[in-house]
Design a protein around this motif. Sequence first.
Motif, PDB file in Angstrom:
ATOM      1  N   VAL A   1      -1.709  19.004 -11.494  1.00 46.11           N
ATOM      2  CA  VAL A   1      -1.875  19.178 -12.939  1.00 46.11           C
ATOM      3  C   VAL A   1      -1.202  18.006 -13.649  1.00 46.11           C
ATOM      4  CG1 VAL A   1      -1.427  20.724 -14.898  1.00 46.11           C
ATOM      5  CG2 VAL A   1      -1.826  21.670 -12.619  1.00 46.11           C
ATOM      6  N   ASN A   2      -1.743  17.608 -14.807  1.00 48.27           N
ATOM      7  CA  ASN A   2      -1.118  16.521 -15.557  1.00 48.27           C
ATOM      8  C   ASN A   2       0.315  16.884 -15.947  1.00 48.27           C
ATOM      9  OD1 ASN A   2      -0.565  15.331 -18.535  1.00 48.27           O
ATOM     10  ND2 ASN A   2      -1.669  13.861 -17.276  1.00 48.27           N
ATOM     11  N   HIS A   3       1.258  16.012 -15.640  1.00 48.60           N
ATOM     12  CA  HIS A   3       2.668  16.336 -15.843  1.00 48.60           C
ATOM     13  C   HIS A   3       3.064  16.426 -17.316  1.00 48.60           C
ATOM     14  CE1 HIS A   3       2.467  11.935 -15.826  1.00 48.60           C
ATOM     15  NE2 HIS A   3       3.614  11.917 -16.477  1.00 48.60           N
ATOM     16  N   LEU A   4       2.388  15.690 -18.195  1.00 49.12           N
ATOM     17  CA  LEU A   4       2.746  15.744 -19.609  1.00 49.12           C
ATOM     18  C   LEU A   4       2.310  17.067 -20.237  1.00 49.12           C
ATOM     19  CD1 LEU A   4       1.882  12.086 -20.710  1.00 49.12           C
ATOM     20  CD2 LEU A   4       4.101  13.048 -20.064  1.00 49.12           C
ATOM     21  N   LEU A   5       1.089  17.504 -19.943  1.00 46.19           N
ATOM     22  CA  LEU A   5       0.637  18.793 -20.457  1.00 46.19           C
ATOM     23  C   LEU A   5       1.465  19.932 -19.856  1.00 46.19           C
ATOM     24  CD1 LEU A   5      -3.254  18.359 -20.455  1.00 46.19           C
ATOM     25  CD2 LEU A   5      -1.623  17.997 -22.327  1.00 46.19           C
TER      26      LEU A   5
ATOM     27  N   GLY B   1      -3.882  11.810 -24.631  1.00 46.74           N
ATOM     28  CA  GLY B   1      -4.404  10.511 -24.209  1.00 46.74           C
ATOM     29  C   GLY B   1      -4.076  10.210 -22.765  1.00 46.74           C
ATOM     30  N   PHE B   2      -2.803  10.359 -22.397  1.00 50.29           N
ATOM     31  CA  PHE B   2      -2.401  10.061 -21.021  1.00 50.29           C
ATOM     32  C   PHE B   2      -2.904  11.104 -20.032  1.00 50.29           C
ATOM     33  CE2 PHE B   2       0.607   7.120 -22.994  1.00 50.29           C
ATOM     34  CZ  PHE B   2       0.492   6.043 -22.132  1.00 50.29           C
ATOM     35  N   ALA B   3      -3.221  12.317 -20.511  1.00 52.05           N
ATOM     36  CA  ALA B   3      -3.818  13.317 -19.627  1.00 52.05           C
ATOM     37  C   ALA B   3      -5.213  12.865 -19.187  1.00 52.05           C
ATOM     38  CB  ALA B   3      -3.906  14.661 -20.343  1.00 52.05           C
ATOM     39  N   HIS B   4      -5.878  12.070 -20.026  1.00 53.76           N
ATOM     40  CA  HIS B   4      -7.208  11.544 -19.689  1.00 53.76           C
ATOM     41  C   HIS B   4      -7.086  10.348 -18.745  1.00 53.76           C
ATOM     42  CE1 HIS B   4     -10.930   9.207 -20.302  1.00 53.76           C
ATOM     43  NE2 HIS B   4     -11.502  10.357 -20.610  1.00 53.76           N
ATOM     44  N   SER B   5      -6.278   9.364 -19.128  1.00 49.38           N
ATOM     45  CA  SER B   5      -6.039   8.181 -18.302  1.00 49.38           C
ATOM     46  C   SER B   5      -4.964   7.335 -18.959  1.00 49.38           C
ATOM     47  CB  SER B   5      -7.321   7.345 -18.136  1.00 49.38           C
ATOM     48  OG  SER B   5      -7.713   6.792 -19.390  1.00 49.38           O
TER      49      SER B   5
ATOM     50  N   ALA C   1      -5.170   4.172 -19.723  1.00 49.12           N
ATOM     51  CA  ALA C   1      -5.794   3.355 -20.768  1.00 49.12           C
ATOM     52  C   ALA C   1      -6.052   4.183 -22.021  1.00 49.12           C
ATOM     53  CB  ALA C   1      -7.106   2.763 -20.259  1.00 49.12           C
ATOM     54  N   ALA C   2      -6.519   5.414 -21.845  1.00 41.56           N
ATOM     55  CA  ALA C   2      -6.759   6.287 -22.994  1.00 41.56           C
ATOM     56  C   ALA C   2      -5.452   6.590 -23.711  1.00 41.56           C
ATOM     57  CB  ALA C   2      -7.431   7.582 -22.540  1.00 41.56           C
ATOM     58  N   GLY C   3      -4.386   6.779 -22.941  1.00 49.97           N
ATOM     59  CA  GLY C   3      -3.079   7.034 -23.556  1.00 49.97           C
ATOM     60  C   GLY C   3      -2.619   5.875 -24.405  1.00 49.97           C
ATOM     61  N   GLN C   4      -2.852   4.663 -23.929  1.00 47.74           N
ATOM     62  CA  GLN C   4      -2.458   3.484 -24.695  1.00 47.74           C
ATOM     63  C   GLN C   4      -3.274   3.347 -25.975  1.00 47.74           C
ATOM     64  OE1 GLN C   4      -2.832   0.328 -21.849  1.00 47.74           O
ATOM     65  NE2 GLN C   4      -1.114   1.030 -20.612  1.00 47.74           N
ATOM     66  N   TRP C   5      -4.584   3.575 -25.871  1.00 46.57           N
ATOM     67  CA  TRP C   5      -5.422   3.492 -27.065  1.00 46.57           C
ATOM     68  C   TRP C   5      -5.090   4.603 -28.052  1.00 46.57           C
ATOM     69  CZ3 TRP C   5      -7.877  -0.463 -28.850  1.00 46.57           C
ATOM     70  CH2 TRP C   5      -8.328  -1.450 -27.977  1.00 46.57           C
ATOM     71  N   ALA C   6      -4.829   5.788 -27.538  1.00 41.32           N
ATOM     72  CA  ALA C   6      -4.464   6.901 -28.414  1.00 41.32           C
ATOM     73  C   ALA C   6      -3.177   6.589 -29.169  1.00 41.32           C
ATOM     74  CB  ALA C   6      -4.308   8.182 -27.595  1.00 41.32           C
ATOM     75  N   THR C   7      -2.202   6.044 -28.454  1.00 42.90           N
ATOM     76  CA  THR C   7      -0.912   5.741 -29.083  1.00 42.90           C
ATOM     77  C   THR C   7      -1.047   4.633 -30.122  1.00 42.90           C
ATOM     78  OG1 THR C   7       0.213   6.353 -27.029  1.00 42.90           O
ATOM     79  CG2 THR C   7       1.475   5.088 -28.643  1.00 42.90           C
TER      80      THR C   7
ATOM     81  N   ASN D   1       7.466   6.558 -18.983  1.00 41.41           N
ATOM     82  CA  ASN D   1       6.838   7.768 -18.434  1.00 41.41           C
ATOM     83  C   ASN D   1       7.820   8.934 -18.405  1.00 41.41           C
ATOM     84  OD1 ASN D   1       4.163   7.006 -17.954  1.00 41.41           O
ATOM     85  ND2 ASN D   1       4.708   5.949 -16.060  1.00 41.41           N
ATOM     86  N   TRP D   2       9.062   8.651 -18.002  1.00 43.28           N
ATOM     87  CA  TRP D   2      10.079   9.703 -17.980  1.00 43.28           C
ATOM     88  C   TRP D   2      10.472  10.121 -19.400  1.00 43.28           C
ATOM     89  CZ3 TRP D   2      11.499  13.045 -14.511  1.00 43.28           C
ATOM     90  CH2 TRP D   2      11.321  12.767 -13.159  1.00 43.28           C
ATOM     91  N   LEU D   3      10.560   9.169 -20.300  1.00 41.92           N
ATOM     92  CA  LEU D   3      10.893   9.507 -21.688  1.00 41.92           C
ATOM     93  C   LEU D   3       9.831  10.412 -22.302  1.00 41.92           C
ATOM     94  CD1 LEU D   3      12.229   6.063 -22.984  1.00 41.92           C
ATOM     95  CD2 LEU D   3      13.541   8.177 -22.730  1.00 41.92           C
ATOM     96  N   PHE D   4       8.566  10.157 -21.983  1.00 43.29           N
ATOM     97  CA  PHE D   4       7.495  11.001 -22.496  1.00 43.29           C
ATOM     98  C   PHE D   4       7.618  12.434 -21.952  1.00 43.29           C
ATOM     99  CE2 PHE D   4       4.362   7.295 -23.315  1.00 43.29           C
ATOM    100  CZ  PHE D   4       4.890   7.131 -24.586  1.00 43.29           C
ATOM    101  N   VAL D   5       7.951  12.567 -20.672  1.00 40.06           N
ATOM    102  CA  VAL D   5       8.089  13.910 -20.101  1.00 40.06           C
ATOM    103  C   VAL D   5       9.227  14.656 -20.800  1.00 40.06           C
ATOM    104  CG1 VAL D   5       8.392  15.265 -18.014  1.00 40.06           C
ATOM    105  CG2 VAL D   5       7.252  13.069 -17.883  1.00 40.06           C
TER     106      VAL D   5
END
Length: 327
Positions: free
Chosen positions: A29-33, A195-199, A201-207, A278-282
């Motif tokens: 499962v995506n770790h951020l979600l 965004g990062f749950a998708h990929s 690159a998507a996370g970067q564009w979303a941000t 990545n850890w800061l986001f979690v």
Amino acid sequence: MNVSRLAPGLVALCLGAIVARVLAVSFGVNHLLLAIALGFVATNVVGIPDRLEPGIATHKVWLGAGIVLMGASISLETVLEVGGPILVIVVGVTAGTLLVVELLARNVFGLTDRMGSLLAAGASICGVSAVVAVAGAVRAREEQIAYAAATVLLFDAITIVVYPIIGDLLDLSSVVFGTWAGVTMFSTGPVVAVGFAHSDAAGQWATMTKLSRNALIGVVVLAYASYYARHVGGGRPSVRTLWDEFPKFVLGFLALALLASAGVLSAGQLNSIENAYNWLFVLAFVGLGTEIRLADLRNTGVTPALVVLVAFFLSSLASLAVLVALF
């Protein structure tokens, strides 16, 4: 800063982040979600002890720090290639959402001017942060702020679940999905998580897209302050308001992006920075989950939610159609 006061909550965030990482690997499962889900369960099922709340409340700091560090992974060359059209979409969707919410709130659903303004700011700019910022400019009452903030949080909770499903069903590209989330979702944390749950690159564009919207908050607050000062006798507008409300971490994000694009950072440093953000986001998303309280969502009035729902549906549909056509 009282470290001993923050320490218990910080330890809880760290434990939550580690658990989210371990479970994500175990169950795929995506770790951020999953981090958001852990925070949600903690606050709504278990309950958060008072001694943990100050440390957990620092999650916004970790989100900002993560966004700054993420600037190192951004390719300015790629951004410049498609930046013009996306900037137009950001401004268009932001302005369109704000106007639609204002018109619906005042002329269709009969909400007060101040309530409409709070909903418009929250839906068009950056969620609860925009609600709070505009509340001072329009001198909104506490109950109006509470209703508007609860409405925003309701949509944050829904879109965190719904957007990844839609992205998979429509097989959206990283650029389209990330930009779509960035221009339509409300709060920064859910945008980055989705965004990062998708990929990556998507996370970067979303941000990046969301930061562009966030940067407009000072202008919107100044505009509302000017309007209410002239028409309703609100607070006096000031140029300083523009700087006070501007999200400062945007500058750090841009600075690190420039350094990385200039080749100042080595590959090893870039890898370390990527691991750090990545850890800061979690950490941040465990804390974000604790802010989604079922009791608050149940108290949300139906009318404010309907106003935002109509505007949100229109902006999401229109922006997705444009993005798919362009990219």
